[in-house]
Write a protein that holds these residues in place. Structure first.
Motif, PDB file in Angstrom:
ATOM      1  N   ALA A 156      22.277  26.344  94.011  1.00  0.00           N
ATOM      2  CA  ALA A 156      21.164  26.737  93.145  1.00  0.00           C
ATOM      3  C   ALA A 156      19.879  25.995  93.489  1.00  0.00           C
ATOM      4  O   ALA A 156      18.786  26.579  93.466  1.00  0.00           O
ATOM      5  CB  ALA A 156      21.542  26.500  91.687  1.00  0.00           C
ATOM      6  N   ALA A 157      19.988  24.702  93.807  1.00  0.00           N
ATOM      7  CA  ALA A 157      18.792  23.929  94.126  1.00  0.00           C
ATOM      8  C   ALA A 157      18.132  24.456  95.397  1.00  0.00           C
ATOM      9  O   ALA A 157      16.895  24.535  95.489  1.00  0.00           O
ATOM     10  CB  ALA A 157      19.154  22.450  94.282  1.00  0.00           C
ATOM     11  N   HIS A 160      16.369  27.813  94.658  1.00  0.00           N
ATOM     12  CA  HIS A 160      15.102  27.565  93.956  1.00  0.00           C
ATOM     13  C   HIS A 160      14.029  27.076  94.931  1.00  0.00           C
ATOM     14  O   HIS A 160      12.868  27.484  94.831  1.00  0.00           O
ATOM     15  CB  HIS A 160      15.309  26.543  92.831  1.00  0.00           C
ATOM     16  CG  HIS A 160      15.805  27.126  91.544  1.00  0.00           C
ATOM     17  ND1 HIS A 160      17.125  27.441  91.339  1.00  0.00           N
ATOM     18  CD2 HIS A 160      15.138  27.479  90.405  1.00  0.00           C
ATOM     19  CE1 HIS A 160      17.276  27.941  90.113  1.00  0.00           C
ATOM     20  NE2 HIS A 160      16.087  27.983  89.534  1.00  0.00           N
ATOM     21  N   VAL A 163      12.638  30.004  97.051  1.00  0.00           N
ATOM     22  CA  VAL A 163      11.709  30.834  96.285  1.00  0.00           C
ATOM     23  C   VAL A 163      10.411  30.077  96.013  1.00  0.00           C
ATOM     24  O   VAL A 163       9.308  30.642  96.091  1.00  0.00           O
ATOM     25  CB  VAL A 163      12.364  31.303  94.976  1.00  0.00           C
ATOM     26  CG1 VAL A 163      11.352  31.987  94.069  1.00  0.00           C
ATOM     27  CG2 VAL A 163      13.518  32.250  95.279  1.00  0.00           C
ATOM     28  N   ALA A 164      10.518  28.794  95.727  1.00  0.00           N
ATOM     29  CA  ALA A 164       9.326  27.992  95.472  1.00  0.00           C
ATOM     30  C   ALA A 164       8.416  27.957  96.693  1.00  0.00           C
ATOM     31  O   ALA A 164       7.184  28.006  96.569  1.00  0.00           O
ATOM     32  CB  ALA A 164       9.724  26.567  95.069  1.00  0.00           C
ATOM     33  N   ARG A 194      19.512  35.473  92.844  1.00  0.00           N
ATOM     34  CA  ARG A 194      18.291  35.578  92.039  1.00  0.00           C
ATOM     35  C   ARG A 194      17.880  34.191  91.560  1.00  0.00           C
ATOM     36  O   ARG A 194      18.731  33.325  91.305  1.00  0.00           O
ATOM     37  CB  ARG A 194      18.517  36.471  90.811  1.00  0.00           C
ATOM     38  CG  ARG A 194      18.894  37.913  91.103  1.00  0.00           C
ATOM     39  CD  ARG A 194      17.728  38.708  91.659  1.00  0.00           C
ATOM     40  NE  ARG A 194      18.028  40.134  91.744  1.00  0.00           N
ATOM     41  CZ  ARG A 194      18.712  40.682  92.755  1.00  0.00           C
ATOM     42  NH1 ARG A 194      19.177  39.925  93.740  1.00  0.00           N
ATOM     43  NH2 ARG A 194      18.929  41.991  92.761  1.00  0.00           N
ATOM     44  N   VAL A 195      16.583  34.003  91.408  1.00  0.00           N
ATOM     45  CA  VAL A 195      16.033  32.799  90.781  1.00  0.00           C
ATOM     46  C   VAL A 195      15.066  33.271  89.702  1.00  0.00           C
ATOM     47  O   VAL A 195      14.068  33.937  90.018  1.00  0.00           O
ATOM     48  CB  VAL A 195      15.305  31.910  91.800  1.00  0.00           C
ATOM     49  CG1 VAL A 195      14.501  30.817  91.089  1.00  0.00           C
ATOM     50  CG2 VAL A 195      16.301  31.267  92.760  1.00  0.00           C
ATOM     51  N   ASP A 196      15.384  33.000  88.451  1.00  0.00           N
ATOM     52  CA  ASP A 196      14.576  33.469  87.319  1.00  0.00           C
ATOM     53  C   ASP A 196      14.369  34.979  87.385  1.00  0.00           C
ATOM     54  O   ASP A 196      13.280  35.494  87.084  1.00  0.00           O
ATOM     55  CB  ASP A 196      13.216  32.759  87.298  1.00  0.00           C
ATOM     56  CG  ASP A 196      13.351  31.244  87.185  1.00  0.00           C
ATOM     57  OD1 ASP A 196      14.325  30.785  86.552  1.00  0.00           O
ATOM     58  OD2 ASP A 196      12.492  30.532  87.728  1.00  0.00           O
ATOM     59  N   VAL A 200      15.904  36.561  95.829  1.00  0.00           N
ATOM     60  CA  VAL A 200      15.634  35.459  96.744  1.00  0.00           C
ATOM     61  C   VAL A 200      15.299  35.969  98.137  1.00  0.00           C
ATOM     62  O   VAL A 200      14.305  35.557  98.744  1.00  0.00           O
ATOM     63  CB  VAL A 200      16.835  34.492  96.809  1.00  0.00           C
ATOM     64  CG1 VAL A 200      16.588  33.395  97.853  1.00  0.00           C
ATOM     65  CG2 VAL A 200      17.097  33.877  95.437  1.00  0.00           C
TER      66      VAL A 200
END
Length: 332
Positions: A156-157, A160, A163-164, A194-196, A200
């Motif tokens: 997950a990290a 994220h 995507v960031a 998916r992220v939020d 992705v």
């Protein structure tokens, strides 16, 4: 002929149907057949940069607008950055993709025991993104996980962070490349990631050629949901070209030559046309190392094939595409 263009899925990137990868020219040793014939005997960094510049000039003149590099391709990013600066190419005039995850370890030697080392961690991503951006800066459009695994796609990290980076403008799109027997499973994880609520992955780069067709269904499904599809290893590391003198492939090459002759094209053009005939393929990568190969690969766009029919019946004449381990013997 000039290479046509099309969107890379819904990524917002525009690519040419033919892209040029610098894996085989960014370092002195690679797994393609025919390198001893095609490259200078003295493969110094400067000699390979001069060849890289010749290839990039020829590809650009032919209309190729996608260029593919990676952190593990020796000095490929460095060579590309130098060429972009010397030619005064502005950002977005071309679409450029790179990859993170492997680290080149051969020290510019041909006979190193280990040529690259893989680590798909958040720390490796952050370190290599900084390195890629140091070379390519605003030219970096697509940043890809190199040979992604299901394991890293559950981190997950890491997701994220990917995507960031896109949101912050470090690159415009996120992708992954696939290798080996777990590719289909990894692609399933990627499509679901998916992220939020935000998808992705914008693109996938996978092995696809007339010997290796196992991902036809998964890649078609990826394309249907808007993920761009890039085909790699379309020449099976040289097995689908005239460079193939492997005794075990004698019947394969004979069949390819007959099929190519029937269509008034070369073996490599037949192999590339087969891949591009599939509607889900947005772009196929050329690993050309000579300007003659760039010209031949560009000419493949004039070869018409029926996507529903195999370019040549290989089932009885060819052994399966070699796996990651067995392909090491092709290194030259």
């Amino acid at each position: 002929m000039t290479v046509a263009e099309r969107p890379l899925g819904r990524s917002g990137l525009v690519v040419s149907r033919l892209g040029l990868g610098l894996a085989a020219i960014g370092r002195p040793a690679y797994i393609n057949l025919g390198r001893a014939r095609d490259l200078p005997a003295a493969r110094t960094p400067e000699a390979l940069y001069r060849r890289t510049a010749e290839l990039l000039d020829a590809a650009r003149a032919a209309g190729v607008r996608y260029l593919d590099v990676a952190r593990s391709y020796g000095r490929a990013e460095e060579f590309l950055a130098r060429w972009l600066a010397e030619r005064g190419v502005p950002p977005r005039a071309l679409t450029i993709g790179s990859k993170w995850g492997y680290r080149y370890t051969a020290g510019w030697t041909l006979d190193a025991a280990v040529h690259e080392e893989k680590e798909l961690s958040l720390a490796r991503f952050e370190a290599q993104l900084a390195e890629s951006r140091a070379h390519l800066g605003p030219h970096l459009d697509l940043y890809q996980i190199h040979s992604a695994t299901a394991g890293c796609l559950e981190d997950a990290a890491l997701l994220h962070a990917l995507v960031a980076g896109r949101r912050a403008g470090a690159y415009r799109a996120v992708g992954l490349t696939l290798s080996g027997p777990t590719s289909a499973r990894a692609l399933e994880f990627a499509l679901a990631a998916r992220v939020d609520g935000e998808r992705v992955f914008d693109a996938v780069q996978a092995t696809f050629n007339c010997l290796e067709r196992s991902l036809v269904g998964p890649l078609a499904r990826a394309h249907e949901v808007g993920v761009g599809v890039i085909a790699k290893e379309v020449f099976a590391n040289g097995r689908l070209t005239n460079a193939n003198a492997l005794p075990e492939d004698e019947s394969l090459v004979r069949g390819l030559r007959a099929a190519a002759a029937a269509r008034s094209c070369s073996i490599d053009q037949l192999a590339l046309a087969f891949v591009l005939a599939h509607p889900f393929v947005d772009m196929a990568l050329s690993g050309a190392v000579t300007t003659a190969q760039v010209a031949s690969h560009s000419g493949a766009l004039a070869v018409t094939l029926d996507a529903g029919a195999a370019a040549v019946d290989l089932k009885s004449s060819a052994k399966p595409f070699p796996g990651e381990a067995s392909r090491a013997r092709l290194r030259a």
